[in-house]
Design a protein around this motif. Structure first.
Motif, PDB file in Angstrom:
ATOM      1  N   ASP A 119       0.826  -1.205   0.000  1.00  0.00           N
ATOM      2  CA  ASP A 119       0.000   0.000   0.000  1.00  0.00           C
ATOM      3  C   ASP A 119       0.863   1.259   0.000  1.00  0.00           C
ATOM      4  OD1 ASP A 119       0.795  -0.793   2.627  1.00  0.00           O
ATOM      5  OD2 ASP A 119      -0.754   0.477   3.513  1.00  0.00           O
ATOM      6  N   ILE A 120       1.965   1.243   0.747  1.00  0.00           N
ATOM      7  CA  ILE A 120       2.855   2.409   0.784  1.00  0.00           C
ATOM      8  C   ILE A 120       3.579   2.561  -0.550  1.00  0.00           C
ATOM      9  CG2 ILE A 120       4.872   3.430   1.906  1.00  0.00           C
ATOM     10  CD1 ILE A 120       3.980   1.962   4.476  1.00  0.00           C
ATOM     11  N   THR A 121       4.015   1.447  -1.103  1.00  0.00           N
ATOM     12  CA  THR A 121       4.691   1.495  -2.407  1.00  0.00           C
ATOM     13  C   THR A 121       3.734   2.009  -3.477  1.00  0.00           C
ATOM     14  OG1 THR A 121       6.087  -0.368  -1.742  1.00  0.00           O
ATOM     15  CG2 THR A 121       6.021   0.169  -4.091  1.00  0.00           C
ATOM     16  N   ARG A 127       1.073   3.909  -3.130  1.00  0.00           N
ATOM     17  CA  ARG A 127       0.831   5.337  -2.907  1.00  0.00           C
ATOM     18  C   ARG A 127       2.002   6.187  -3.404  1.00  0.00           C
ATOM     19  NH1 ARG A 127      -1.281   4.386   2.073  1.00  0.00           N
ATOM     20  NH2 ARG A 127       0.720   4.748   3.077  1.00  0.00           N
ATOM     21  N   SER A 128       3.214   5.729  -3.134  1.00  0.00           N
ATOM     22  CA  SER A 128       4.409   6.472  -3.544  1.00  0.00           C
ATOM     23  C   SER A 128       4.550   6.519  -5.061  1.00  0.00           C
ATOM     24  CB  SER A 128       5.657   5.849  -2.919  1.00  0.00           C
ATOM     25  OG  SER A 128       5.614   5.943  -1.518  1.00  0.00           O
ATOM     26  N   VAL A 129       4.252   5.407  -5.721  1.00  0.00           N
ATOM     27  CA  VAL A 129       4.310   5.370  -7.190  1.00  0.00           C
ATOM     28  C   VAL A 129       3.299   6.350  -7.771  1.00  0.00           C
ATOM     29  CG1 VAL A 129       3.857   3.964  -9.249  1.00  0.00           C
ATOM     30  CG2 VAL A 129       5.186   3.007  -7.360  1.00  0.00           C
ATOM     31  N   LYS A 130       2.070   6.298  -7.268  1.00  0.00           N
ATOM     32  CA  LYS A 130       1.016   7.189  -7.778  1.00  0.00           C
ATOM     33  C   LYS A 130       1.334   8.652  -7.505  1.00  0.00           C
ATOM     34  CE  LYS A 130      -2.894   4.014  -7.549  1.00  0.00           C
ATOM     35  NZ  LYS A 130      -4.165   3.702  -6.870  1.00  0.00           N
ATOM     36  N   ALA A 131       1.856   8.946  -6.319  1.00  0.00           N
ATOM     37  CA  ALA A 131       2.156  10.332  -5.949  1.00  0.00           C
ATOM     38  C   ALA A 131       3.223  10.923  -6.867  1.00  0.00           C
ATOM     39  CB  ALA A 131       2.609  10.420  -4.494  1.00  0.00           C
ATOM     40  N   GLU A 132       4.228  10.142  -7.210  1.00  0.00           N
ATOM     41  CA  GLU A 132       5.314  10.655  -8.046  1.00  0.00           C
ATOM     42  C   GLU A 132       4.980  10.592  -9.532  1.00  0.00           C
ATOM     43  OE1 GLU A 132       8.568  12.738  -8.600  1.00  0.00           O
ATOM     44  OE2 GLU A 132       7.996  12.083  -6.601  1.00  0.00           O
ATOM     45  N   GLY A 133       4.278   9.544  -9.951  1.00  0.00           N
ATOM     46  CA  GLY A 133       4.031   9.344 -11.378  1.00  0.00           C
ATOM     47  C   GLY A 133       2.775   9.969 -11.918  1.00  0.00           C
ATOM     48  N   GLY A 134       1.801  10.222 -11.043  1.00  0.00           N
ATOM     49  CA  GLY A 134       0.553  10.847 -11.464  1.00  0.00           C
ATOM     50  C   GLY A 134      -0.092  10.160 -12.654  1.00  0.00           C
ATOM     51  N   LYS A 135      -0.447  10.943 -13.638  1.00  0.00           N
ATOM     52  CA  LYS A 135      -1.163  10.427 -14.813  1.00  0.00           C
ATOM     53  C   LYS A 135      -0.276   9.587 -15.734  1.00  0.00           C
ATOM     54  CE  LYS A 135      -0.173  14.443 -17.616  1.00  0.00           C
ATOM     55  NZ  LYS A 135      -0.654  15.588 -18.315  1.00  0.00           N
ATOM     56  N   HIS A 136       1.011   9.549 -15.462  1.00  0.00           N
ATOM     57  CA  HIS A 136       1.939   8.814 -16.321  1.00  0.00           C
ATOM     58  C   HIS A 136       2.135   7.363 -15.899  1.00  0.00           C
ATOM     59  CE1 HIS A 136       2.931  12.488 -18.354  1.00  0.00           C
ATOM     60  NE2 HIS A 136       3.291  13.050 -17.216  1.00  0.00           N
ATOM     61  N   VAL A 137       1.502   6.956 -14.792  1.00  0.00           N
ATOM     62  CA  VAL A 137       1.669   5.587 -14.310  1.00  0.00           C
ATOM     63  C   VAL A 137       0.331   4.914 -14.050  1.00  0.00           C
ATOM     64  CG1 VAL A 137       3.934   6.014 -13.267  1.00  0.00           C
ATOM     65  CG2 VAL A 137       1.885   6.246 -11.880  1.00  0.00           C
ATOM     66  N   GLN A 138       0.340   3.623 -14.277  1.00  0.00           N
ATOM     67  CA  GLN A 138      -0.771   2.753 -13.889  1.00  0.00           C
ATOM     68  C   GLN A 138      -0.165   1.727 -12.948  1.00  0.00           C
ATOM     69  OE1 GLN A 138      -2.446   0.601 -17.177  1.00  0.00           O
ATOM     70  NE2 GLN A 138      -3.466  -0.856 -15.850  1.00  0.00           N
ATOM     71  N   VAL A 139      -0.711   1.589 -11.760  1.00  0.00           N
ATOM     72  CA  VAL A 139      -0.136   0.717 -10.750  1.00  0.00           C
ATOM     73  C   VAL A 139      -1.066  -0.461 -10.483  1.00  0.00           C
ATOM     74  CG1 VAL A 139       0.810   0.568  -8.417  1.00  0.00           C
ATOM     75  CG2 VAL A 139       0.877   2.741  -9.641  1.00  0.00           C
ATOM     76  N   THR A 140      -0.490  -1.647 -10.453  1.00  0.00           N
ATOM     77  CA  THR A 140      -1.221  -2.853 -10.096  1.00  0.00           C
ATOM     78  C   THR A 140      -0.533  -3.478  -8.892  1.00  0.00           C
ATOM     79  OG1 THR A 140      -1.797  -3.249 -12.411  1.00  0.00           O
ATOM     80  CG2 THR A 140      -2.009  -5.110 -10.897  1.00  0.00           C
ATOM     81  N   VAL A 141      -1.282  -3.705  -7.836  1.00  0.00           N
ATOM     82  CA  VAL A 141      -0.765  -4.362  -6.640  1.00  0.00           C
ATOM     83  C   VAL A 141      -1.073  -5.846  -6.766  1.00  0.00           C
ATOM     84  CG1 VAL A 141      -0.936  -4.534  -4.139  1.00  0.00           C
ATOM     85  CG2 VAL A 141      -1.104  -2.299  -5.246  1.00  0.00           C
ATOM     86  N   THR A 142      -0.027  -6.663  -6.601  1.00  0.00           N
ATOM     87  CA  THR A 142      -0.192  -8.093  -6.787  1.00  0.00           C
ATOM     88  C   THR A 142       0.880  -8.838  -6.003  1.00  0.00           C
ATOM     89  OG1 THR A 142      -0.414  -9.811  -8.489  1.00  0.00           O
ATOM     90  CG2 THR A 142       1.220  -8.104  -8.900  1.00  0.00           C
ATOM     91  N   ALA A 160      14.276  -1.999   0.557  1.00  0.00           N
ATOM     92  CA  ALA A 160      13.996  -2.300   1.961  1.00  0.00           C
ATOM     93  C   ALA A 160      12.777  -1.490   2.377  1.00  0.00           C
ATOM     94  CB  ALA A 160      15.193  -1.938   2.835  1.00  0.00           C
ATOM     95  N   VAL A 161      11.906  -2.082   3.173  1.00  0.00           N
ATOM     96  CA  VAL A 161      10.660  -1.395   3.544  1.00  0.00           C
ATOM     97  C   VAL A 161      10.907  -0.035   4.181  1.00  0.00           C
ATOM     98  CG1 VAL A 161       9.193  -3.432   3.718  1.00  0.00           C
ATOM     99  CG2 VAL A 161      10.476  -2.707   5.707  1.00  0.00           C
ATOM    100  N   GLU A 162      11.989   0.115   4.898  1.00  0.00           N
ATOM    101  CA  GLU A 162      12.278   1.391   5.562  1.00  0.00           C
ATOM    102  C   GLU A 162      12.589   2.512   4.572  1.00  0.00           C
ATOM    103  OE1 GLU A 162      16.986   0.883   6.577  1.00  0.00           O
ATOM    104  OE2 GLU A 162      15.579  -0.436   7.593  1.00  0.00           O
ATOM    105  N   SER A 163      12.865   2.152   3.313  1.00  0.00           N
ATOM    106  CA  SER A 163      13.255   3.142   2.303  1.00  0.00           C
ATOM    107  C   SER A 163      12.221   3.372   1.211  1.00  0.00           C
ATOM    108  CB  SER A 163      14.568   2.699   1.636  1.00  0.00           C
ATOM    109  OG  SER A 163      15.598   2.605   2.580  1.00  0.00           O
ATOM    110  N   ILE A 164      11.058   2.755   1.332  1.00  0.00           N
ATOM    111  CA  ILE A 164      10.056   2.850   0.260  1.00  0.00           C
ATOM    112  C   ILE A 164       9.764   4.298  -0.116  1.00  0.00           C
ATOM    113  CG2 ILE A 164       7.635   2.463  -0.355  1.00  0.00           C
ATOM    114  CD1 ILE A 164       7.801  -0.163   1.290  1.00  0.00           C
ATOM    115  N   GLU A 165       9.428   5.110   0.876  1.00  0.00           N
ATOM    116  CA  GLU A 165       8.984   6.476   0.581  1.00  0.00           C
ATOM    117  C   GLU A 165      10.100   7.361   0.041  1.00  0.00           C
ATOM    118  OE1 GLU A 165       5.241   7.070   3.519  1.00  0.00           O
ATOM    119  OE2 GLU A 165       7.202   6.925   4.495  1.00  0.00           O
ATOM    120  N   GLU A 166      11.338   6.969   0.248  1.00  0.00           N
ATOM    121  CA  GLU A 166      12.458   7.729  -0.301  1.00  0.00           C
ATOM    122  C   GLU A 166      12.907   7.175  -1.647  1.00  0.00           C
ATOM    123  OE1 GLU A 166      16.870   9.340   1.001  1.00  0.00           O
ATOM    124  OE2 GLU A 166      15.730   8.104   2.393  1.00  0.00           O
TER     125      GLU A 166
END
Length: 123
Positions: A12-14, A16-31, A101-107
């Protein structure tokens, strides 16, 4: 549009981070990592991002098995700091699966997404 699959821990954090940075240029699938790597291999997704406690073990083990070692790279190990320049080099080399590493996802995720957008001329 870049199609990115997200697997591993704290998806969920990953996502959110992908969507926040990529906006309309990314489509994210969680699997799952298995399904995500298969999607990349089949051409149904462009990139895989996975997270685990170390950044290199479970984050990429399945992706390495399916996509090959040369297509995968850890970008942020536990206790380490992701470096934008290094991530850009990996993207430019053609890496398609990234472990964090999970501690670095948001960075780390914003660095990965910016590098991918740059490579594809979307910024």
């Amino acid at each position: 549009m870049l199609r990115i699959v997200v697997g591993g821990l704290k998806k969920d954090i990953t996502e959110r981070s992908v969507k926040a940075e990529g906006g309309k240029h990314v489509q994210v699938t969680v699997t799952s990592d298995f399904e995500g790597a298969k999607k990349v291999k089949a051409g149904d997704a462009d990139y895989y991002i996975g997270a685990c406690n170390s950044g290199g073990g479970a984050a990429l083990s399945v992706a390495i098995g399916i996509l090959g070692y040369g297509n995968c790279s850890t970008v942020a190990k536990a206790g380490g700091k992701p470096k934008a320049e290094e991530i850009q080099k990996l993207v430019d080399q053609g890496k398609i699966a990234f472990g964090i590493a999970v501690e670095s996802i948001e960075e780390a995720v914003p660095h990965i997404i910016r590098a991918l957008l740059k490579k594809h001329g979307l910024v």
